[in-house]
Design a protein around this motif. Structure first.
Motif, PDB file in Angstrom:
ATOM      1  N   ALA A 288       0.856  -1.192   0.000  1.00 47.16           N
ATOM      2  CA  ALA A 288       0.000   0.000   0.000  1.00 47.16           C
ATOM      3  C   ALA A 288       0.888   1.237   0.000  1.00 47.16           C
ATOM      4  O   ALA A 288       2.057   1.168   0.371  1.00 47.16           O
ATOM      5  N   MET A 289       0.350   2.378  -0.397  1.00 47.76           N
ATOM      6  CA  MET A 289       1.156   3.566  -0.693  1.00 47.76           C
ATOM      7  C   MET A 289       1.457   4.432   0.531  1.00 47.76           C
ATOM      8  O   MET A 289       1.398   5.663   0.467  1.00 47.76           O
ATOM      9  N   ASN A 290       1.815   3.764   1.667  1.00 43.75           N
ATOM     10  CA  ASN A 290       2.290   4.526   2.826  1.00 43.75           C
ATOM     11  C   ASN A 290       3.730   4.927   2.563  1.00 43.75           C
ATOM     12  O   ASN A 290       4.422   4.256   1.805  1.00 43.75           O
TER      13      ASN A 290
ATOM     14  N   LEU B 270      11.196   3.287  -3.049  1.00 47.42           N
ATOM     15  CA  LEU B 270       9.740   3.253  -2.999  1.00 47.42           C
ATOM     16  C   LEU B 270       9.343   2.286  -1.896  1.00 47.42           C
ATOM     17  O   LEU B 270       9.950   1.210  -1.753  1.00 47.42           O
ATOM     18  N   GLU B 271       8.380   2.687  -1.099  1.00 48.12           N
ATOM     19  CA  GLU B 271       7.971   1.898   0.069  1.00 48.12           C
ATOM     20  C   GLU B 271       7.851   0.416  -0.260  1.00 48.12           C
ATOM     21  O   GLU B 271       7.269   0.032  -1.262  1.00 48.12           O
ATOM     22  N   TYR B 272       8.487  -0.398   0.595  1.00 46.16           N
ATOM     23  CA  TYR B 272       8.391  -1.866   0.554  1.00 46.16           C
ATOM     24  C   TYR B 272       8.910  -2.463  -0.761  1.00 46.16           C
ATOM     25  O   TYR B 272       8.583  -3.594  -1.092  1.00 46.16           O
TER      26      TYR B 272
ATOM     27  N   LEU C  72       4.413  16.833   1.875  1.00 47.43           N
ATOM     28  CA  LEU C  72       3.656  16.691   0.629  1.00 47.43           C
ATOM     29  C   LEU C  72       3.629  15.225   0.210  1.00 47.43           C
ATOM     30  O   LEU C  72       4.687  14.616   0.005  1.00 47.43           O
ATOM     31  N   ASP C  73       2.405  14.649   0.160  1.00 45.53           N
ATOM     32  CA  ASP C  73       2.297  13.225  -0.183  1.00 45.53           C
ATOM     33  C   ASP C  73       0.986  12.947  -0.901  1.00 45.53           C
ATOM     34  O   ASP C  73       0.462  11.834  -0.847  1.00 45.53           O
ATOM     35  N   HIS C  74       0.421  13.982  -1.585  1.00 40.64           N
ATOM     36  CA  HIS C  74      -0.871  13.836  -2.246  1.00 40.64           C
ATOM     37  C   HIS C  74      -0.673  13.656  -3.750  1.00 40.64           C
ATOM     38  O   HIS C  74       0.396  13.185  -4.171  1.00 40.64           O
ATOM     39  N   TRP C  75      -1.620  14.000  -4.603  1.00 38.50           N
ATOM     40  CA  TRP C  75      -1.449  13.799  -6.052  1.00 38.50           C
ATOM     41  C   TRP C  75      -0.155  14.463  -6.456  1.00 38.50           C
ATOM     42  O   TRP C  75       0.109  15.617  -6.085  1.00 38.50           O
ATOM     43  N   LYS C  76       0.627  13.808  -7.238  1.00 35.04           N
ATOM     44  CA  LYS C  76       1.985  14.295  -7.518  1.00 35.04           C
ATOM     45  C   LYS C  76       1.967  15.541  -8.401  1.00 35.04           C
ATOM     46  O   LYS C  76       2.890  16.343  -8.333  1.00 35.04           O
ATOM     47  N   ASP C  77       0.886  15.755  -9.159  1.00 36.27           N
ATOM     48  CA  ASP C  77       0.808  16.968  -9.979  1.00 36.27           C
ATOM     49  C   ASP C  77       0.175  18.134  -9.205  1.00 36.27           C
ATOM     50  O   ASP C  77      -0.071  19.190  -9.762  1.00 36.27           O
TER      51      ASP C  77
ATOM     52  N   ALA D 207       8.929  16.491   0.648  1.00 37.91           N
ATOM     53  CA  ALA D 207       8.066  15.942  -0.409  1.00 37.91           C
ATOM     54  C   ALA D 207       8.382  14.471  -0.659  1.00 37.91           C
ATOM     55  O   ALA D 207       9.544  14.115  -0.902  1.00 37.91           O
ATOM     56  N   ASP D 208       7.361  13.617  -0.593  1.00 40.48           N
ATOM     57  CA  ASP D 208       7.514  12.195  -0.885  1.00 40.48           C
ATOM     58  C   ASP D 208       7.421  11.962  -2.395  1.00 40.48           C
ATOM     59  O   ASP D 208       6.884  12.790  -3.128  1.00 40.48           O
ATOM     60  N   ASN D 209       7.977  10.837  -2.868  1.00 38.35           N
ATOM     61  CA  ASN D 209       7.753  10.361  -4.241  1.00 38.35           C
ATOM     62  C   ASN D 209       8.307  11.249  -5.342  1.00 38.35           C
ATOM     63  O   ASN D 209       7.759  11.275  -6.456  1.00 38.35           O
ATOM     64  N   VAL D 210       9.383  11.978  -5.082  1.00 40.93           N
ATOM     65  CA  VAL D 210       9.876  12.915  -6.094  1.00 40.93           C
ATOM     66  C   VAL D 210      10.518  12.171  -7.283  1.00 40.93           C
ATOM     67  O   VAL D 210      10.740  12.767  -8.335  1.00 40.93           O
TER      68      VAL D 210
HETATM   69 MG   LIG Z   1       3.808   8.850  -0.936  1.00 45.05          MG
END
Ligand SMILES: [Mg+2]
Ligand SMILES: C[C@H](C[C@H]1O[C@@H](n2cnc3c(N)ncnc32)[C@H](O)[C@@H]1O)NC(=O)c1cc(-c2ccc(F)cc2)cc(O)c1O
Length: 214
Positions: free
Chosen positions: A39-41, A198-200, A140-145, A168-171
């Motif tokens: 899951a995207m934690n 990326l998580e896990y 910041l961890d919501h929609w990437k755009d 910011a996550d997921n850059v």
């Molecule tokens: Mg994230």
């Protein structure tokens, strides 16, 4: 009808974690995501970077965009000093309902204000509706755009101060190229990239830490 993944994640928390013990909630979710369902934690690896930045900032007023099931909300709130507050925005009602229960199981509901709604609608209302002056820390961890429009909105609404830390996550994965381009080239920010995964998974991802210098 079949349960949803967030519902199964909450069940795992209620089964394996101790009420009032944030660390047991965090490890129950990490175990679920590693051994049952991804899951995207933000996860445990990037989570330790998040922890170190939150501890360093020791924010009195924190903001999270994109609550999802409340994993990073719990990671942040457990480190806050007494009297501090974390406002977290989530616009999916089903996810917000799960997150509320995860945050309560951790016993952190008094430090957290979970708002069901979209960041674009709520950022302009932070001052008059929540009595917020400025934020000390933002995750910041919501929609990437939405990272870029929302950081600009936060600037315009006067919600940043000299020294505000934006993490910011997921850059890298899923990636936020326009945000990275802006924040790394803006004279108003000092940015650093914390390389991770990326998580896990073994895929590359990372966190971008940016300090607002005004
Ligand atoms: Mg994230
Ligand atoms: C966007 C989601 C996180 C949550 O954010 C809420 N949300 C959205 N926009 C707004 C708003 N404007 N205001 C308030 N809430 C808002 C939403 O409803 C989700 O619950 N996060 C991700 O999509 C995400 C995805 C991945 C990922 C990586 C590789 C893959 F192969 C697949 C997925 C990893 C991550 O680490 C993420 O974080």
């Amino acid at each position: 009808t079949r349960s949803t993944r967030p519902q199964r994640m909450l069940k795992a928390v209620q089964k394996n974690a101790t009420r009032g013990d944030p660390l047991s909630v965090i490890s129950a979710i990490d175990r679920f995501c590693r051994h049952s369902e991804w899951a995207m934690n933000v996860g445990d690896e990037k989570g330790t970077i998040l922890d170190s930045v939150v501890s360093e900032v020791n924010p009195a007023m924190a903001l999270e965009l994109g609550t999802y099931c409340g994993y990073s909300t719990v990671r942040i709130a457990r480190l806050l000093p007494p009297g501090a507050r974390l406002v977290t925005l989530e616009f999916n009602g089903d996810y917000a309902a799960i997150a509320r229960q995860v945050i309560e199981w951790a016993g952190l509901e008094d430090m957290v204000q979970l708002v069901e709604g979209a960041s674009g609608d709520w950022i302009p209302r932070m001052k008059e509706h929540f009595g917020v002056k400025t934020f000390d820390f933002i995750f910041l961890d919501h929609w990437k755009d939405r990272y870029l429009p929302d950081i600009k909105l936060l600037e315009e609404c006067g919600l940043l101060r000299k020294g505000t830390v934006v993490l910011a996550d997921n850059v890298i994965c899923p990636g936020t190229p326009d945000y990275l381009e802006y924040i790394r080239n803006s004279p108003s920010y000092e940015s650093n990239y914390f390389r991770s995964h990326l998580e896990y998974t073994k895929a590359e991802d990372g966190l971008e830490k940016s300090v607002y210098v005004g």
